[in-house]
Design a protein around this motif. Structure first.
Motif, PDB file in Angstrom:
ATOM      1  N   ASP A  64       3.840  -4.516   2.280  1.00 12.66           N
ATOM      2  CA  ASP A  64       3.063  -5.060   3.390  1.00 12.66           C
ATOM      3  C   ASP A  64       3.499  -6.485   3.712  1.00 12.66           C
ATOM      4  OD1 ASP A  64       0.824  -5.204   5.278  1.00 12.66           O
ATOM      5  OD2 ASP A  64      -0.073  -6.559   3.804  1.00 12.66           O
ATOM      6  N   GLY A 123      -4.596  -1.290   3.841  1.00 12.61           N
ATOM      7  CA  GLY A 123      -3.822  -0.069   3.696  1.00 12.61           C
ATOM      8  C   GLY A 123      -4.695   1.127   3.383  1.00 12.61           C
ATOM      9  N   ASP A 125       0.868  -1.172   0.000  1.00 11.00           N
ATOM     10  CA  ASP A 125       0.000   0.000   0.000  1.00 11.00           C
ATOM     11  C   ASP A 125       0.907   1.224   0.000  1.00 11.00           C
ATOM     12  OD1 ASP A 125       0.358   0.308   3.091  1.00 11.00           O
ATOM     13  OD2 ASP A 125      -0.638  -1.628   2.867  1.00 11.00           O
TER      14      ASP A 125
END
Length: 313
Positions: free
Chosen positions: A154, A179, A150
């Motif tokens: 992640d 996100g 994001d």
């Protein structure tokens, strides 16, 4: 203002072969009602192989993992005449070091991907396609990795082909986007630092973010001789802005509320969208990256066919 119509060039995927015949493809809305991501991917694969059997590439599925098409400059001594006799196409037997691909799927999990007007979201559609790509590639004995992002990376699974890898990929893909805003530049920079060997990079995103950093990072990948494919997912409503009356919108990434009259906003919106899509198409062409705009109401089998056609080269 620019025309509301998305140009054919923007929808092109830089592939020279004809599209897969339109057979009994699965309706994406019906497919997304299947809760299991694994089952959805298997259903797409099944439809793909059935369609391929009836396509101009009949017989191609049998040969794909061991052969590649002959191109001008190849040594004709390595042509496989038996395959040529069966398929009427010139193929070369792949050498051992050509048969194993390292593919990295880079998937956008930002909040903008949670938009959807047809009962499912861009996140649902792109995760299903990523799972299908992983199924196909691992079925060809290729190493596949997955990186989700994001505002930064992640999660990251290195590219491997070993028992349990596909299951780990599916588990990551089943997670809902958590996100907020998108930072493509930071995500691709992080992936560039993680990948040391020449690889096939597949970016899956709506690309609804400033693209200056994206252009820089794609340039880095191209300079490192990675192969790059960009799949941009947009909901049909994002492409045509077909709203009948004044509508309340909320920016999923910033939380900002907007009240918009489509009659007055449509031309300006579509003009800016077309400019954005054209900029993406040009930066991909500049860096020899394959680009494909994918409306999320398009059958996934068709997109998979074009992805496989890309891998033939």
């Amino acid at each position: 203002e620019k025309s509301a119509e998305i140009s054919a060039n923007q929808r092109s995927q830089n592939l020279s072969d004809p599209p897969m015949p339109s057979l009994a493809f699965l309706d994406p809305a019906a497919l997304m009602r299947v809760k299991s991501l694994e089952l959805r991917a298997r259903m797409v694969m099944e439809g793909f192989w059935k369609g391929l059997h009836r396509s101009p590439y009949h017989g191609f599925s049998v040969e794909f993992s061991e052969y590649r098409p002959y191109v001008r400059g190849d040594d004709p001594r390595f042509l496989d005449w038996k395959v040529m006799a069966r398929t009427d196409r010139a193929y070369l037997k792949k050498f051992e070091d050509e048969t194993n691909l390292r593919a990295h799927l880079l998937l956008d999990r930002s909040r903008s991907m949670t938009y959807g007007s047809g009962g499912y979201t861009k996140a649902d559609y792109s995760a299903t396609l990523a799972a299908t790509f992983a199924y196909f590639l691992m079925g060809q004995q290729d190493a596949v990795g997955l990186t989700t992002f994001d505002r930064g990376i992640d999660s990251h699974l290195p590219a491997r082909n070993r028992p349990g890898q596909l299951r780990q990929i599916l588990l990551q893909l089943e997670k809902a986007p958590a996100g907020e805003s998108t930072d493509l530049g930071a995500a691709m920079k992080g992936l560039h630092e993680l990948i040391r060997k020449r690889s096939f990079i597949v970016l899956l995103s709506d690309l609804l973010a400033p693209i200056d950093d994206l252009e820089r990072q794609i340039g880095y990948f191209a300079a490192a001789r990675h192969e790059i494919a960009v799949f941009q997912f947009l909901d049909p409503r994002e492409l045509d802005f077909d709203f009948d009356k004044a509508t309340h919108f909320r920016d999923k990434e910033s939380g900002r509320d907007l009240f918009v009259d489509p009659a007055t906003a449509k031309a300006g919106y579509l003009g800016r969208l077309n400019s954005h899509l054209e900029a993406i198409r040009k930066l991909c062409a500049k860096n020899a990256a394959t680009y494909r705009l994918v409306p999320t109401n398009e059958p996934l089998e068709q997109v998979l066919f074009e992805f496989v056609n890309l891998r033939r080269g």
